[in-house]
Design an enzyme around this catalytic site. Structure first.
Site, PDB file in Angstrom:
ATOM      1  N   ARG A   1      46.848 -73.073  22.043  1.00 40.71           N
ATOM      2  CA  ARG A   1      46.520 -74.789  21.764  1.00 40.71           C
ATOM      3  C   ARG A   1      45.829 -75.114  20.839  1.00 40.71           C
ATOM      4  O   ARG A   1      45.863 -76.328  20.156  1.00 40.71           O
ATOM      5  CB  ARG A   1      46.964 -75.269  23.238  1.00 40.71           C
ATOM      6  CG  ARG A   1      47.105 -76.745  23.396  1.00 40.71           C
ATOM      7  CD  ARG A   1      47.278 -77.088  24.716  1.00 40.71           C
ATOM      8  NE  ARG A   1      46.491 -76.296  25.628  1.00 40.71           N
ATOM      9  CZ  ARG A   1      46.809 -76.320  27.152  1.00 40.71           C
ATOM     10  NH1 ARG A   1      47.805 -77.028  27.369  1.00 40.71           N
ATOM     11  NH2 ARG A   1      46.086 -75.625  27.825  1.00 40.71           N
TER      12      ARG A   1
ATOM     13  N   HIS B   1      51.484 -52.341  41.247  1.00 38.46           N
ATOM     14  CA  HIS B   1      50.501 -51.200  41.273  1.00 38.46           C
ATOM     15  C   HIS B   1      50.820 -50.140  42.179  1.00 38.46           C
ATOM     16  O   HIS B   1      50.729 -48.982  41.802  1.00 38.46           O
ATOM     17  CB  HIS B   1      49.106 -51.444  40.892  1.00 38.46           C
ATOM     18  CG  HIS B   1      49.001 -52.690  39.835  1.00 38.46           C
ATOM     19  ND1 HIS B   1      49.313 -52.559  38.616  1.00 38.46           N
ATOM     20  CD2 HIS B   1      48.051 -53.981  39.979  1.00 38.46           C
ATOM     21  CE1 HIS B   1      48.982 -53.779  38.145  1.00 38.46           C
ATOM     22  NE2 HIS B   1      48.391 -54.389  38.868  1.00 38.46           N
TER      23      HIS B   1
END
Ligand SMILES: NC(=O)c1ccc[n+]([C@@H]2O[C@H](COP(=O)([O-])OP(=O)(O)OC[C@H]3O[C@@H](n4cnc5c(N)ncnc54)[C@H](OP(=O)(O)O)[C@@H]3O)[C@@H](O)[C@H]2O)c1
Length: 486
Positions: free
Chosen positions: A50, A248
Site C-alpha cells: 500500500r 506443523h
C-alpha cells in the site's frame, strides 16, 4: 539445491511486500539464493504494497530491515545484484485500477526480458485479503494466460476451521488449479523433517520395527522460549491449537506414522499422509482430562494487541491415537507452546523394553528403553539411546547414546526454510507443500478439540514464563508405563 533456469525463470509478485514476513523471511531467503547463484537469470520481483514508495525508498526499507534482523553483514555486490531484480508497485488490494497497473507492469517486464510468462504470486498478507487478491487477479486476467505457468504461494493460516478453510479453498480454486496452489508449511522443508523419511527408507534397522509391536510411544515436541512479541493481534485469534497443532504438529505426526511410499513423489506422500490424518481418533468430551492440557503463560494478557481477558492458549499438549493397524494402542504425544524453557523441536520414537532380559532380575537393574530422537531445531541431528555393559568385571548396565549432530559439521550449510520453499515452488516441486486433502483432514479432526477448548476456558492453566509448561502436563503420560516427557 540446483538451479534450472528454463524451468524456474519467472516473475515473482509479492503482495504485502512492505510487511514483516517479507522483511524477515523472503528478502533474506532471496539474498542467500542470490549469494549462492541459485536465482535464474530471468528472475525478477514485483513488490506490491500500500505504501507510496519509490523503488529507491522501497529498497532502502528492505535493506534497513535486513540489517536489523540479520547478524551477517550484507555484501554490497550481492545486494546490488539482487536490488537490480526488484520493482516496486504501490497497490491497494481492493483497488481495481491498481491491478491494471500490475498487469501492465508484468506484461512490460515479460516483453523486455523475453520471459516465457511464468508467474509466481506470493501472498505475504493477512488472510482476510487472500480471496480479494485472487478475485482481482482473475478479473484482470493476471493469472490465466496463453503460455507459461502460474503458481500461488500462500501462508498459514489456511482457514480458522474446516468450514472457513473449505470456503477459502473454493474461492482460490476458481482462479487456480490445485496443482498451482503452494500452501506453505515451513516445517516440511526443515532438514531433519525431510531426513525422517530418508532415515526410515534407507536404513533396514528402523522400518521393520516402526510399528506397534516395537514402539511404545512417540513424542512430537516444538517449544519456543519467546512469547508472542509483536504478533499478539494474530496470535490471540489463533492460539497454539490453530497456529501449531493443526498444521506443523499434525504434519510431523503424519510423516512419522505414514506407510513409506515406494517413491517420494508429492502424490504418493500426500496419499499416505492423508490416510494417517483421517485415522486420527476423535477426542470425546468425557476424556478431555486424559487427552488435553492447555496453558497460557503469565503475562500473556499484557502483551501488545492481546485481549485483556484473553482465554487463548499459548500451550497445548495432546495424547493422540490413530485408528490404524500399524499403530494399534500406540499414543502420540504432541507438545507445543510459547514462553517455555527452551526453543526446541524434535520427534522422539520410544521403543518397548525387551521381554525377559537375562541377568536383570538378579541384579535389579533397570533397562533404559531405546529411543530414536530426531532433533529438528535448533540442533539438527539424530540420537539413538541404548544399553551396554559397563566396562569391568561386573554385569552392570550402562545407558549410552550415539549422537550425530548434522549442523555441527563444518561442511553443512543448511539452507533456511524459505530458501527451499522458494526454490521448490519455482521448480514446481510440490512434495513440501500441503495439499487440500491434508488441510481438510486436519481441520476436520482438530475442530472438535478447538471447540471444546473454546467452550471450557476454565481448562486453561497459567504457567510461568520460562517453565516446562502448566502443571498437569505430566498427567498425559502414564508413569507406571515408563513414560515421561523428554
Ligand atoms: N511475520 C511472520 O513472521 C509470519 C510468519 C508466518 C506466517 N505469516 C503470515 O504472513 C502473512 C503476512 O504477515 P505479516 O506479518 O508480514 O503482516 P504485516 O507485517 O502486517 O504486513 C502486511 C502487508 O500487507 C500490506 N497491506 C495490508 N493491507 C493492505 C491493503 N489494503 N492494500 C495493500 N496492501 C496492504 C501492508 O502494506 P503497507 O505496509 O504498505 O500498508 C504490508 O505490506 C499473514 O498471513 C501471516 O499470518 C507471517
Amino acid at each position: 539445491m540446483a538451479r534450472d533456469d528454463e524451468q524456474m525463470n519467472c516473475l515473482m509478485v509479492i503482495f504485502g511486500a512492505t510487511g514483516d514476513l517479507t522483511s524477515r523471511k523472503l528478502v533474506p531467503a532471496l539474498y542467500r539464493l542470490e549469494a549462492k547463484d541459485l536465482l535464474p537469470d530471468g528472475f525478477q520481483v514485483v513488490a506490491a504494497a500500500r505504501k507510496e514508495y519509490s523503488k529507491e525508498q522501497y529498497l532502502a526499507h528492505i535493506r534497513d530491515k535486513y540489517e536489523a534482523y540479520n547478524q551477517e553483514s550484507l555484501e554490497e555486490n550481492i545486494w546490488n545484484k539482487l536490488a537490480d531484480r526488484w520493482h516496486y508497485l504501490p497497490l491497494e488490494f481492493g483497488n481495481t485500477d491498481d491491478y491494471l497497473k500490475l498487469k501492465q507492469k508484468l506484461e512490460g517486464l515479460e516483453k523486455d526480458l523475453g520471459n516465457n510468462g511464468n508467474r509466481l504470486f506470493y501472498l505475504a498478507v493477512s488472510p482476510q485479503y487472500f480471496e480479494t487478491i485472487a478475485r482481482q487477479m482473475k478479473a484482470h486476467d493476471i493469472t490465466k494466460r496463453e503460455q507459461g505457468w502460474q503458481r500461488l504461494m500462500i501462508e498459514k493460516p489456511f482457514g480458522r476451521d474446516a468450514a472457513s478453510a473449505r470456503e477459502l479453498n473454493q474461492s482460490l480454486r476458481q482462479v487456480f488449479e490445485e496443482e498451482e496452489l503452494f500452501r506453505i508449511d515451513h516445517y516440511l522443508v526443515k532438514e531433519m523433517v525431510q531426513n525422517l523419511m530418508t532415515l526410515r527408507a534407507a536404513n533396514q534397522i528402523f522400518e521393520p520395527t516402526w510399528n506397534a509391536d516395537h514402539i511404545d510411544h512417540v513424542q512430537i515436541i516444538s517449544t519456543e522460549k519467546d512469547g508472542v512479541g509483536t504478533r499478539g493481534g494474530y496470535y490471540d485469534q489463533a492460539g497454539a491449537l490453530r497456529d501449531m497443532v493443526q498444521n506443523h504438529m499434525l504434519q510431523m505426526l503424519a510423516l512419522s506414522a505414514m506407510e513409506m511410499p515406494d517413491f517420494l513423489t508429492a502424490e504418493k506422500l500426500r496419499a499416505e499422509k492423508v490416510k494417517i490424518l483421517k485415522s486420527l481418533v476423535p477426542f470425546h468430551s468425557a476424556e478431555m482430562e486424559k487427552r488435553l492440557v492447555l496453558g497460557q503463560y503469565e503475562g500473556y494478557r499484557e502483551e501488545p494487541r492481546v485481549a485483556a481477558a484473553s482465554s487463548t492458549e499459548t500451550f497445548a499438549a495432546l495424547k493422540v491415537f490413530l485408528k490404524h493397524p500399524r499403530w494399534k494402542g500406540v499414543p502420540f504425544y504432541l507438545k507445543t507452546g510459547k514462553g517455555l524453557a527452551e526453543k526446541n523441536a524434535r520427534i522422539v520414537i520410544q521403543y518397548k523394553l525387551p521381554i525377559g532380559s537375562w541377568s536383570l532380575a538378579e541384579t535389579h537393574q533397570e533397562l533404559i528403553p531405546n529411543r530414536l530422537t530426531i532433533q529438528i531445531q535448533p540442533r539438527e541431528g539424530v540420537v539413538l539411546s541404548f544399553n551396554t555393559k559397563k566396562p569391568g568385571t561386573e554385569d552392570i548396565l550402562m545407558p549410552v547414546k550415539m549422537d550425530f549432530c548434522q549442523n555441527c559439521l563444518a561442511v553443512t550449510n543448511t539452507p533456511e526454510a524459505y530458501e527451499k520453499l522458494l526454490m521448490e515452488a519455482m521448480k514446481g516441486e510440490r512434495a513440501s507443500f500441503t495439499h487440500w486433502d491434508e488441510v481438510e483432514a486436519s481441520w476436520t479432526w482438530i475442530e472438535g478439540v478447538i471447540s471444546w477448548a473454546e467452550s471450557h476456558p476454565e481448562a486453561l492453566r497459567v504457567y510461568q514464563m520460562g517453565s516446562e509448561g502448566p502443571e498437569g502436563v505430566e498427567r498425559l503420560m502414564s508413569p507406571n508405563e515408563g513414560r515421561e516427557w523428554l
